[in-house]
Design a protein around this motif. Sequence first.
Motif, PDB file in Angstrom:
ATOM      1  N   ALA A  68     -25.581  89.477 -21.796  1.00 47.61           N
ATOM      2  CA  ALA A  68     -26.857  89.739 -21.129  1.00 47.61           C
ATOM      3  C   ALA A  68     -26.750  89.447 -19.636  1.00 47.61           C
ATOM      4  N   GLY A  69     -26.054  88.388 -19.275  1.00 44.50           N
ATOM      5  CA  GLY A  69     -25.866  88.064 -17.861  1.00 44.50           C
ATOM      6  C   GLY A  69     -25.064  89.133 -17.135  1.00 44.50           C
ATOM      7  N   LEU A  70     -24.038  89.658 -17.793  1.00 44.45           N
ATOM      8  CA  LEU A  70     -23.239  90.714 -17.166  1.00 44.45           C
ATOM      9  C   LEU A  70     -24.059  92.002 -16.979  1.00 44.45           C
ATOM     10  N   ILE A  71     -24.875  92.321 -17.947  1.00 42.45           N
ATOM     11  CA  ILE A  71     -25.730  93.511 -17.814  1.00 42.45           C
ATOM     12  C   ILE A  71     -26.755  93.302 -16.707  1.00 42.45           C
ATOM     13  N   MET A  72     -27.343  92.113 -16.649  1.00 42.33           N
ATOM     14  CA  MET A  72     -28.303  91.816 -15.581  1.00 42.33           C
ATOM     15  C   MET A  72     -27.635  91.877 -14.209  1.00 42.33           C
ATOM     16  N   ALA A  73     -26.399  91.422 -14.119  1.00 40.15           N
ATOM     17  CA  ALA A  73     -25.678  91.481 -12.848  1.00 40.15           C
ATOM     18  C   ALA A  73     -25.446  92.929 -12.425  1.00 40.15           C
ATOM     19  N   ALA A  74     -25.107  93.785 -13.383  1.00 38.80           N
ATOM     20  CA  ALA A  74     -24.914  95.198 -13.057  1.00 38.80           C
ATOM     21  C   ALA A  74     -26.218  95.828 -12.574  1.00 38.80           C
ATOM     22  N   LEU A  75     -27.332  95.479 -13.204  1.00 39.87           N
ATOM     23  CA  LEU A  75     -28.623  96.011 -12.768  1.00 39.87           C
ATOM     24  C   LEU A  75     -28.999  95.489 -11.379  1.00 39.87           C
ATOM     25  N   ALA A  76     -28.690  94.231 -11.106  1.00 34.71           N
ATOM     26  CA  ALA A  76     -28.990  93.667  -9.788  1.00 34.71           C
ATOM     27  C   ALA A  76     -28.155  94.332  -8.702  1.00 34.71           C
ATOM     28  N   VAL A  77     -26.894  94.614  -8.990  1.00 37.51           N
ATOM     29  CA  VAL A  77     -26.051  95.324  -8.026  1.00 37.51           C
ATOM     30  C   VAL A  77     -26.632  96.713  -7.765  1.00 37.51           C
ATOM     31  N   ASN A  78     -27.140  97.343  -8.821  1.00 34.22           N
ATOM     32  CA  ASN A  78     -27.765  98.647  -8.653  1.00 34.22           C
ATOM     33  C   ASN A  78     -28.981  98.553  -7.734  1.00 34.22           C
ATOM     34  N   LEU A  79     -29.771  97.496  -7.876  1.00 30.98           N
ATOM     35  CA  LEU A  79     -30.921  97.309  -6.992  1.00 30.98           C
ATOM     36  C   LEU A  79     -30.486  97.119  -5.541  1.00 30.98           C
ATOM     37  N   LEU A  80     -29.429  96.351  -5.337  1.00 31.02           N
ATOM     38  CA  LEU A  80     -28.948  96.113  -3.975  1.00 31.02           C
ATOM     39  C   LEU A  80     -28.368  97.383  -3.351  1.00 31.02           C
ATOM     40  N   GLU A  81     -27.626  98.154  -4.123  1.00 27.58           N
ATOM     41  CA  GLU A  81     -26.957  99.344  -3.586  1.00 27.58           C
ATOM     42  C   GLU A  81     -27.872 100.548  -3.476  1.00 27.58           C
ATOM     43  N   SER A  82     -28.918 100.631  -4.298  1.00 29.22           N
ATOM     44  CA  SER A  82     -29.775 101.819  -4.269  1.00 29.22           C
ATOM     45  C   SER A  82     -30.488 101.948  -2.929  1.00 29.22           C
TER      46      SER A  82
END
Length: 93
Positions: A68-82
């Motif tokens: 779950a932490g790894l998936i949340m990290a991927a989503l957070a990176v998406n928020l930063l990069e979008s």
Amino acid sequence: MTDYDDERIADLEAALWHDDPHFARGLGKGRPRRPREYRRGRAWLAMLLALAAVVTGVLVPHGLLLAAGLIMAALAVNLLESNRLRRLRRPRS
């Protein structure tokens, strides 16, 4: 200035009010707020929570928490990069 220039300035002002009213209101008051593209507080908070979940999942051998932490990290990176990608793709007129 010509009437055409005044119309262009009015169009730019209307577009700014439509795109980011808080930034436009701050400009009117003389204390501008950072534009929407540079506000990333929620994304950094999501990244912090994700990394905390990953570390907790590693320290307490719990695979579901780690995943779950790894998936949340991927989503957070998406928020930063979008936000960055949106600025790069914006058409120039």
